[in-house]
Design a protein around this motif. Sequence first.
Motif, PDB file in Angstrom:
ATOM      1  N   PHE A 337       0.817  -1.208   0.000  1.00  8.36           N
ATOM      2  CA  PHE A 337       0.000   0.000   0.000  1.00  8.36           C
ATOM      3  C   PHE A 337       0.854   1.262   0.000  1.00  8.36           C
ATOM      4  O   PHE A 337       1.815   1.387   0.760  1.00  8.36           O
ATOM      5  N   GLN A 338       0.485   2.189  -0.852  1.00  7.59           N
ATOM      6  CA  GLN A 338       1.035   3.536  -0.866  1.00  7.59           C
ATOM      7  C   GLN A 338      -0.127   4.511  -0.962  1.00  7.59           C
ATOM      8  O   GLN A 338      -1.122   4.243  -1.635  1.00  7.59           O
ATOM      9  N   ALA A 339      -0.004   5.619  -0.274  1.00 11.57           N
ATOM     10  CA  ALA A 339      -1.086   6.607  -0.269  1.00 11.57           C
ATOM     11  C   ALA A 339      -1.496   6.955  -1.695  1.00 11.57           C
ATOM     12  O   ALA A 339      -0.649   7.218  -2.553  1.00 11.57           O
ATOM     13  N   MET A 340      -2.792   6.941  -1.923  1.00 11.67           N
ATOM     14  CA  MET A 340      -3.325   7.219  -3.253  1.00 11.67           C
ATOM     15  C   MET A 340      -3.590   8.713  -3.414  1.00 11.67           C
ATOM     16  O   MET A 340      -4.153   9.356  -2.524  1.00 11.67           O
ATOM     17  N   GLY A 341      -3.195   9.261  -4.550  1.00 12.75           N
ATOM     18  CA  GLY A 341      -3.470  10.663  -4.830  1.00 12.75           C
ATOM     19  C   GLY A 341      -4.909  10.871  -5.260  1.00 12.75           C
ATOM     20  O   GLY A 341      -5.635   9.921  -5.582  1.00 12.75           O
ATOM     21  N   LYS A 342      -5.346  12.107  -5.269  1.00 13.04           N
ATOM     22  CA  LYS A 342      -6.728  12.419  -5.631  1.00 13.04           C
ATOM     23  C   LYS A 342      -7.111  11.914  -7.024  1.00 13.04           C
ATOM     24  O   LYS A 342      -8.211  11.375  -7.201  1.00 13.04           O
ATOM     25  N   PRO A 343      -6.248  12.039  -8.035  1.00 12.93           N
ATOM     26  CA  PRO A 343      -6.615  11.521  -9.357  1.00 12.93           C
ATOM     27  C   PRO A 343      -6.821  10.010  -9.361  1.00 12.93           C
ATOM     28  O   PRO A 343      -7.735   9.506 -10.025  1.00 12.93           O
ATOM     29  N   GLU A 344      -6.003   9.289  -8.614  1.00 13.63           N
ATOM     30  CA  GLU A 344      -6.126   7.838  -8.556  1.00 13.63           C
ATOM     31  C   GLU A 344      -7.426   7.431  -7.864  1.00 13.63           C
ATOM     32  O   GLU A 344      -8.134   6.524  -8.314  1.00 13.63           O
ATOM     33  N   VAL A 345      -7.746   8.116  -6.772  1.00 13.42           N
ATOM     34  CA  VAL A 345      -8.998   7.834  -6.064  1.00 13.42           C
ATOM     35  C   VAL A 345     -10.193   8.164  -6.958  1.00 13.42           C
ATOM     36  O   VAL A 345     -11.156   7.380  -7.054  1.00 13.42           O
ATOM     37  N   ALA A 346     -10.142   9.286  -7.640  1.00 12.95           N
ATOM     38  CA  ALA A 346     -11.247   9.698  -8.503  1.00 12.95           C
ATOM     39  C   ALA A 346     -11.476   8.698  -9.631  1.00 12.95           C
ATOM     40  O   ALA A 346     -12.620   8.380  -9.979  1.00 12.95           O
ATOM     41  N   ALA A 347     -10.394   8.176 -10.186  1.00 12.25           N
ATOM     42  CA  ALA A 347     -10.522   7.199 -11.269  1.00 12.25           C
ATOM     43  C   ALA A 347     -11.163   5.915 -10.770  1.00 12.25           C
ATOM     44  O   ALA A 347     -12.011   5.316 -11.447  1.00 12.25           O
ATOM     45  N   LEU A 348     -10.789   5.487  -9.570  1.00 12.44           N
ATOM     46  CA  LEU A 348     -11.359   4.274  -8.997  1.00 12.44           C
ATOM     47  C   LEU A 348     -12.844   4.460  -8.711  1.00 12.44           C
ATOM     48  O   LEU A 348     -13.676   3.586  -9.008  1.00 12.44           O
ATOM     49  N   LEU A 349     -13.207   5.609  -8.156  1.00 10.65           N
ATOM     50  CA  LEU A 349     -14.613   5.865  -7.841  1.00 10.65           C
ATOM     51  C   LEU A 349     -15.452   6.037  -9.106  1.00 10.65           C
ATOM     52  O   LEU A 349     -16.631   5.678  -9.133  1.00 10.65           O
ATOM     53  N   ALA A 350     -14.851   6.558 -10.149  1.00  9.12           N
ATOM     54  CA  ALA A 350     -15.578   6.694 -11.417  1.00  9.12           C
ATOM     55  C   ALA A 350     -15.954   5.332 -11.985  1.00  9.12           C
ATOM     56  O   ALA A 350     -17.038   5.165 -12.566  1.00  9.12           O
ATOM     57  N   ARG A 351     -15.095   4.357 -11.790  1.00  6.88           N
ATOM     58  CA  ARG A 351     -15.371   3.008 -12.280  1.00  6.88           C
ATOM     59  C   ARG A 351     -16.495   2.329 -11.515  1.00  6.88           C
ATOM     60  O   ARG A 351     -17.180   1.447 -12.040  1.00  6.88           O
ATOM     61  N   THR A 352     -16.709   2.733 -10.258  1.00  9.44           N
ATOM     62  CA  THR A 352     -17.699   2.047  -9.422  1.00  9.44           C
ATOM     63  C   THR A 352     -19.011   2.814  -9.278  1.00  9.44           C
ATOM     64  O   THR A 352     -19.980   2.285  -8.735  1.00  9.44           O
ATOM     65  N   ALA A 353     -19.048   4.047  -9.765  1.00  9.08           N
ATOM     66  CA  ALA A 353     -20.200   4.924  -9.515  1.00  9.08           C
ATOM     67  C   ALA A 353     -21.512   4.335 -10.019  1.00  9.08           C
ATOM     68  O   ALA A 353     -22.520   4.290  -9.291  1.00  9.08           O
ATOM     69  N   LYS A 354     -21.543   3.885 -11.238  1.00 11.28           N
ATOM     70  CA  LYS A 354     -22.782   3.379 -11.815  1.00 11.28           C
ATOM     71  C   LYS A 354     -23.262   2.116 -11.104  1.00 11.28           C
ATOM     72  O   LYS A 354     -24.454   1.979 -10.772  1.00 11.28           O
ATOM     73  N   ALA A 355     -22.350   1.207 -10.834  1.00 12.38           N
ATOM     74  CA  ALA A 355     -22.723  -0.050 -10.178  1.00 12.38           C
ATOM     75  C   ALA A 355     -23.222   0.182  -8.756  1.00 12.38           C
ATOM     76  O   ALA A 355     -24.022  -0.597  -8.236  1.00 12.38           O
ATOM     77  N   ALA A 356     -22.758   1.273  -8.128  1.00 19.61           N
ATOM     78  CA  ALA A 356     -23.085   1.522  -6.719  1.00 19.61           C
ATOM     79  C   ALA A 356     -24.412   2.234  -6.518  1.00 19.61           C
ATOM     80  O   ALA A 356     -24.919   2.298  -5.390  1.00 19.61           O
ATOM     81  N   GLN A 357     -25.011   2.750  -7.556  1.00 25.67           N
ATOM     82  CA  GLN A 357     -26.141   3.665  -7.416  1.00 25.67           C
ATOM     83  C   GLN A 357     -27.331   3.097  -6.655  1.00 25.67           C
ATOM     84  O   GLN A 357     -27.970   3.790  -5.877  1.00 25.67           O
ATOM     85  N   SER A 358     -27.639   1.829  -6.855  1.00 22.70           N
ATOM     86  CA  SER A 358     -28.836   1.245  -6.249  1.00 22.70           C
ATOM     87  C   SER A 358     -28.567   0.470  -4.969  1.00 22.70           C
ATOM     88  O   SER A 358     -29.510   0.008  -4.317  1.00 22.70           O
TER      89      SER A 358
END
Length: 381
Positions: A337-358
């Motif tokens: 593990f290494q601390a994730m930067g904001k762009p890396e976190v944003a990219a990961l959350l973008a991939r999960t956003a649609k699946a997480a909605q419901s």
Amino acid sequence: MNQADADEELVEGSNCLGGTISHVRCRFTGILVDASQVKYLTEGTDEVRAMATRRRFLGFAAATMISARIDRQAWATDTKNSVPSRTLGHTGERVSMVGIGGYHLARPGVGLEESIRIVRTAIDQGINFLDNCWDYNGGESELRMGKALHDGYREKAFLMTKVDGRNRATAANQINDSLRRLQTDRIDLLQFHEVIRDDDPDRIFAPGGALEAVLEARKAGKVRYIGFTGHKSPDIHLKMLATASAHQFTFDAVQMPLNVMDHHFNSFETKVLPVLKKQNIGVLAMKPMGDHFILQSKTVTAVECLHYAMNLPTSVVITGCDSLKILDQALNAARSFQAMGKPEVAALLARTAKAAQSGEFEMYKTSHHFDGTYQNPRWLG
């Protein structure tokens, strides 16, 4: 390779002057041992004079190092990367950033010896935080963990378990059951389990409620720290914290789902985590993969799930391990593990956003699939 060559591969000496050994290093493990830890012969003895070659000397050093009975944990520290530790809120306790979930240790198909091996290997490899609960697998998870903690392992562990009782008598009985099963005289962190109903905080803090039993256990030395868990609603967590504050009580730790899906849907991360940070309460992340359901979304990998939870201000990320292979996955995730930067976190959350909605992949929020006390209300008392 002959025996002399094998011996030279095993050990090497350093600063060997006039027959005095200052250090011995095992080349197989990389351990450097101070001379005070090793039984050796000085140059005045016939034995040392008989060592005509360096290789024979090194072979002797190998044998004497074995006789030194170096503690196995000291060996482990020098031969592998350790698991990073973090502070458990205001308690000041240092706990491994990844913890072993107790439920999976007694899942169908996991044998007793395998579960003991998982716990002991985890501790040997640097994990000290162990999760369990009075109701897991009818008590079998606690029984197995208790057996695994024999032979000095209890002293190396930070042991947490949970009780379901909402009144004083039921909670007290469950605490004693857990102590007996775990074969210990103290629980490092005891938590109120499944705070998932709107009236749970009121019942726990009421006169004659479960808090009284836990405070008595703490006074008696059976319990060191107190927390609570829940997976249903961040609003119920907030009510539990507010109820505690109204009673001039501060929890030492709080456990809740923190994962790549929770961020988007009825979020503990958004609502509860800032409050815990402000009060310096230890944060225990659970369900980093939503059991296995988040992985079924095929949007993230297991290691990405673990790293996301580790990247939050968590004290421990608890993950279920029902095999040594899964344990290795958790260990590797912690060590890499290494601390994730904001762009890396944003990219990961973008991939999960649609699946997480419901909430489809967070069944602990949207169904009773994970609600043991809903299916067994008698556990509440």
